[in-house]
Design an enzyme around this catalytic site. Structure first.
Site, PDB file in Angstrom:
ATOM      1  N   CYS A  47       0.819  -1.218   0.000  1.00 40.18           N
ATOM      2  CA  CYS A  47       0.000   0.000   0.000  1.00 40.18           C
ATOM      3  C   CYS A  47       0.848   1.261   0.000  1.00 40.18           C
ATOM      4  O   CYS A  47       0.324   2.372  -0.077  1.00 40.18           O
ATOM      5  CB  CYS A  47      -0.963  -0.006   1.187  1.00 40.18           C
ATOM      6  N   CYS A  73     -12.924   0.817   9.224  1.00 34.15           N
ATOM      7  CA  CYS A  73     -12.207   0.415   8.014  1.00 34.15           C
ATOM      8  C   CYS A  73     -12.340   1.484   6.940  1.00 34.15           C
ATOM      9  O   CYS A  73     -13.396   2.091   6.791  1.00 34.15           O
ATOM     10  CB  CYS A  73     -12.770  -0.896   7.467  1.00 34.15           C
ATOM     11  N   LYS A 112      -9.810   6.713   5.131  1.00 34.14           N
ATOM     12  CA  LYS A 112     -11.121   6.384   5.666  1.00 34.14           C
ATOM     13  C   LYS A 112     -12.239   6.893   4.768  1.00 34.14           C
ATOM     14  O   LYS A 112     -13.145   6.135   4.436  1.00 34.14           O
ATOM     15  CB  LYS A 112     -11.272   6.993   7.075  1.00 34.14           C
ATOM     16  N   HIS A 124      -9.248   4.604  -0.667  1.00 31.09           N
ATOM     17  CA  HIS A 124      -7.925   3.983  -0.699  1.00 31.09           C
ATOM     18  C   HIS A 124      -7.707   3.123  -1.948  1.00 31.09           C
ATOM     19  O   HIS A 124      -7.667   1.902  -1.882  1.00 31.09           O
ATOM     20  CB  HIS A 124      -7.728   3.141   0.577  1.00 31.09           C
TER      21      HIS A 124
END
Lengths: 487, 402
Positions: free
Chosen positions: B88, B216, B343, B347
């Site tokens: 990531c 998440c 958030k 992402h």
């Protein structure tokens, strides 16, 4: 003197209440009520005949010098592999030495005792100092049939040798007769069974006495001298009836364990023998008989040395460590008997590179790590360079077994996202007594009772099924140790 | 002796697509959307870009392996293009490649672009780990983990270490999400634009204990990019307010956390190493005083929470107090995730590191619209890939060229 030098047992923790089976199937098979009492042991989704045999064998050889085991025999009616020696995987999981004879025994419920006879014969030749015998059976039956109620999952193991014999081998007598009470053809998942009355009268009722007669004559022992009569049989009254014919009273006949776990197939005579050994006294004569394509009878006499054998966790230890399961659907799911929608995450590709597995076989199958000879750091896996940042030496690590290291949970979670056959998945970091550590899946846990600091034991389990190729991946998982006060 | 990257490279232009479930867009459209903004901002012609670094994490989706996806989408004229992948932290890795190329003098103007088209998997969350190359040992011994499950481990260890109750930590990390939702609601490019209450976050369904759905980050499609050059060339092109790179540091796990006795599972060893080096490179002595704003890799609320401490902004064990005091809120002392963070902005893996830099860049130039902070000088981005027990940690610091 040749005989049994140690024993071990394993019954999976889950116990399915037979009422759950009956309740779901009574509409079509009301006759099941006759066998619906008690509970049957139920392998977890990640257990099979092999993994249970591994646990029984670990129990059996605990405290013994593994390098003196020269042969290892595995018996099962449901081996995970048809062609890949299952006893070889057993030997790898136990991290036994390389120069060892291994063989699989299967194809008959008599196979368990055949493996024991083979172990005894091997030791008798003098070429093998000790032979390890393990038998495990994860029973597969169709739904809604008496066999589903009768069958249980479990394993047992015996160590055969000449030193510190706890039960001397007095003799074995085998009748081979192609009496087909049931069969399972090549590629078939389930047994096909003939009429029970015929099996009882013409099969068990005639062949088993013939074998008993043979062994008593061969050893010159009278039936009245028998201290324990061990005969697996799903027809509860039959063993006592047969025993009575030889003057063996019913209080010396071992219970068939139907109430507590069910019949564990080719492992069952050894499971019952291991349980009998837990309570045996010097001088006891143990008669073990088993029906299957004929019948076999074996006689052992317990020696004084039994007092010196450290108590095993054994069958009774496993029977006490149980979790009641009332969900019949879950039982069927664990056996692959249902078609559920496990969603897209279940579509994964679990192909195993056999080259990689072979290079890392000691790590993956035997849970062997490394210990640096320079700085003494234990580490998992074993690596080229020491993990200790102050050391970092190259090529200094020697093999270090982790499978018997007591562990502790350092971090954990309960994961509902990842695909597992028993959600939610639990996993986390385990730190070991030798200060090594690693990330592992958990198994046989009590959801909601996991916490940092909980002690764990490492167990050999199924990691993944590669269904398109028929391969099973095995690896080690952390099993929380249930503390007495928490039970 | 190397003296670091500080002020050697300036950001000439940046662009970022709208993030979200972009069902109608493939990676190509997302990249063009971000690039159009970026090249217009830079004020140069495409032909002036001499080299490019292309960040895309997953081969299974998007444009597959290799660097072709970027030059095909942008019709780059036969220039060198390198695809980078570092979990990531891929986006920061692409930026680092372009920045280092300019700093080395190998080229004058370089492009870094990241993209991820996550919503072609057919399910929520990241592509499952089972597609790990079947030849790797990892594929045979890795626990059956998901991303939330691996990061949830932090909470168990943090609670044990600092003797915090389950409920107190759950509430503190919920506050982290509440703050990011409040910020994301103001961002027109963000994926999730609804404010949420503490109660909503606390009550959201558990994904991996103790992380609920609102702990998440968004799983989003998107692209972000930067064109970099030297401060001198930037000035020669007529730029007056410059944003320069003050530090870029990576720290990558070597197996020590998961293999050696020291690590306690409650923090990121890599973040601590990378942060120390980045502060040194940027000349920052007291981050709690000198950092104006920051974007951290809040893939999960607990990740952001422990990162406050790992970046030496909150004292060890002090994150709960800072969170409850609103220290990181938009009106707090050091706003964190002013753009909504992973958030709420979302992402798309390969783009995220560049998306963080995009917000810092906008804020430093006073172009952040209704989220604009007053007079920020130094912005930090923290871009993390992997798992708490083994990961790639990338920290960038950018600021005004003064």
């Amino acid at each position: 003197m040749v005989g049994i030098t140690s024993y071990g047992g394993y019954i999976p923790r889950l116990r399915l209440n037979r009422g759950a089976i009956y309740g779901a199937n009574a509409w079509m098979a009301p006759g099941l009520i006759g066998s619906a009492g008690g509970e049957k042991s139920m392998a977890n989704w990640d257990e099979d005949s092999l993994t249970m045999a591994v646990e029984a064998a670990r129990d059996c050889i605990s405290g013994f010098d593994k390098t003196r085991i020269d042969a290892t025999y595995l018996s099962s009616l449901n081996m995970p592999f048809q062609d890949r020696q299952n006893s070889g995987i057993l030997a790898a999981a136990l991290n036994l030495k390389e120069d060892i004879e291994t063989a699989d025994f299967t194809g008959s419920s008599r196979a368990g005792l055949s493996a024991v006879i083979a172990g005894i014969n091997a030791v008798k030749t003098g070429d093998y100092r000790n032979a390890l015998v393990a038998a495990g059976d994860r029973r597969i039956t169709k739904m809604a049939y008496s066999h589903e109620l009768w069958a249980g999952d479990g394993a047992a193991s015996l160590l055969i040798g000449t030193e510190n014999v706890i039960a001397e081998f007095k003799g074995a007598y085998t009748i081979t007769d192609d009496f087909i009470d049931h069969f399972r053809g090549q590629g078939e998942k389930f047994d096909y069974n003939w009429e029970e009355r015929w099996i009882k009268d013409e099969g068990i009722g005639k062949l088993v006495p013939k074998a008993i007669q043979g062994i008593l004559k061969k050893t010159g022992v009278d039936g009245k001298e028998i201290s324990r009569f061990i005969m697996p049989c799903v027809f509860g009254r039959v063993p006592s009836e047969i025993a009575a014919g030889f003057g063996i009273p019913s209080d010396k006949v071992s219970d068939n364990m139907h109430k507590v776990c069910g019949d564990t197939g080719s492992a069952h005579p050894i499971v019952m023998l291991a349980l009998a050994l837990e309570k045996a006294s010097p001088g006891d004569k143990l008669l073990v008989v088993n029906f299957g394509q004929g019948a076999v009878a074996m006689l052992f006499e317990v020696t004084d040395k039994i007092k010196n054998l450290r108590l095993r966790h054994g069958i009774s230890g496993c029977l006490a460590d149980k979790k009641a399961e009332l969900n019949y659907i879950k039982f069927l799911s664990h056996r692959g008997m249902l078609q559920q929608d496990w969603m897209m995450r279940a579509e994964g590709n679990y192909k195993t590179a056999l080259t990689t597995l072979y290079r890392s076989r000691k790590m993956i199958l035997g849970m062997v790590g490394g210990k640096c000879t320079k700085c003494s750091t234990a580490q998992f896996p074993k690596s080229e360079m020491c993990v200790n940042p102050e050391c970092g030496e190259i090529g200094t690590q020697e093999d270090c077994e982790f499978s018997d290291q007591p562990g502790t949970i350092k971090t954990y979670t309960s994961d509902l996202l990842t695909y597992t056959l028993d959600p939610p998945a639990h996993y986390g970091m385990i730190t070991f007594e030798n200060e090594g550590r690693g990330m592992f899946d958990f198994t046989d846990y009590e959801a909601g009772k996991i916490k940092v600091g909980l002690p764990v034991k490492m167990v050999f389990r199924i990691r993944n099924f590669d269904k398109p190729r028929g391969f099973i991946q095995y690896y080690w998982k952390a099993k929380p140790v249930i503390l007495k006060e928490e039970v | 002796m190397a003296d670091g990257i500080k002020d050697k490279v300036a950001i000439l232009g940046m662009g970022c697509s709208r993030f979200g479930e972009r069902w109608d867009c493939g990676p190509e459209q997302l990249m063009v959307e971000a690039f159009q903004e970026c090249i217009a901002d830079a004020g140069i012609d495409k032909s002036e870009i001499q080299a490019a670094w292309f960040g895309q994490c997953y081969d299974e989706i998007g444009t597959g392996k290799g660097a072709l996806g970027l030059p095909f989408a942008l019709r780059l004229p036969y220039i060198p293009v390198t695809r980078v992948e570092n979990f990531c932290a891929t986006g920061t890795e692409a930026f680092r490649g372009a920045v280092y190329a300019v700093a080395s003098g190998a080229c004058d103007i370089a492009l870094a672009q990241g993209v991820e088209k996550l919503k072609d998997t057919g399910y929520g969350g990241l592509p499952a780990m089972d597609s790990v190359n079947s030849g790797s040992l990892v594929g045979q011994v890795m626990p059956n983990i998901s991303a939330p499950g691996s990061f949830a481990q932090l909470a168990s260890a943090y609670r044990a270490k600092h003797n915090i109750s389950y409920e107190d930590l759950k509430r503190a990390i919920a506050m982290v999400s509440v703050k990011s939702h409040a910020n994301g609601a103001k961002n027109p490019k963000a994926h999730l634009r609804k404010p949420v209450t503490l109660e909503q976050v606390m009550a959201s369904p558990i994904i991996a204990d103790p992380l609920g759905l609102f702990d998440c980050c968004g799983v989003s499609d998107g692209s972000a990019c930067a064109i970099v050059t030297t401060p001198e060339i930037a000035k020669s092109l007529g730029k007056t307010d410059l944003v320069t790179v003050k530090a870029i540091q990576l720290a990558v796990s070597n197996g020590q956390e998961q293999g050696y006795k020291d690590w306690d599972g409650s923090y990121f060893a890599t973040t601590r190493h990378a942060a120390k080096r980045a502060y040194q490179e940027a000349g920052i002595k007291n981050p709690r005083k000198e950092i104006s704003m920051f974007e951290v890799h809040d893939c999960f609320s607990i990740t952001e929470f422990v990162t406050y401490e790992d970046l030496y902004i909150s004292p060890e064990g002090g994150a709960t107090k800072d969170v409850m005091d609103g220290f990181f809120n938009a009106d707090g002392k050091i706003p964190c995730q002013i753009d909504g963070g992973l958030k709420c902005f979302g992402h798309p893996i390969g783009a995220s590191g560049l998306r963080m830099l995009y917000e810092m860049y906008l804020q430093l130039l006073g172009k952040a619209g209704n989220r604009q902070l007053s007079n920020p000088r130094i912005g930090l981005t923290h871009n993390l890939g992997g798992f708490p027990f083994s990961n790639v940690n990338a920290i960038s610091i950018v600021g005004r060229y003064e």
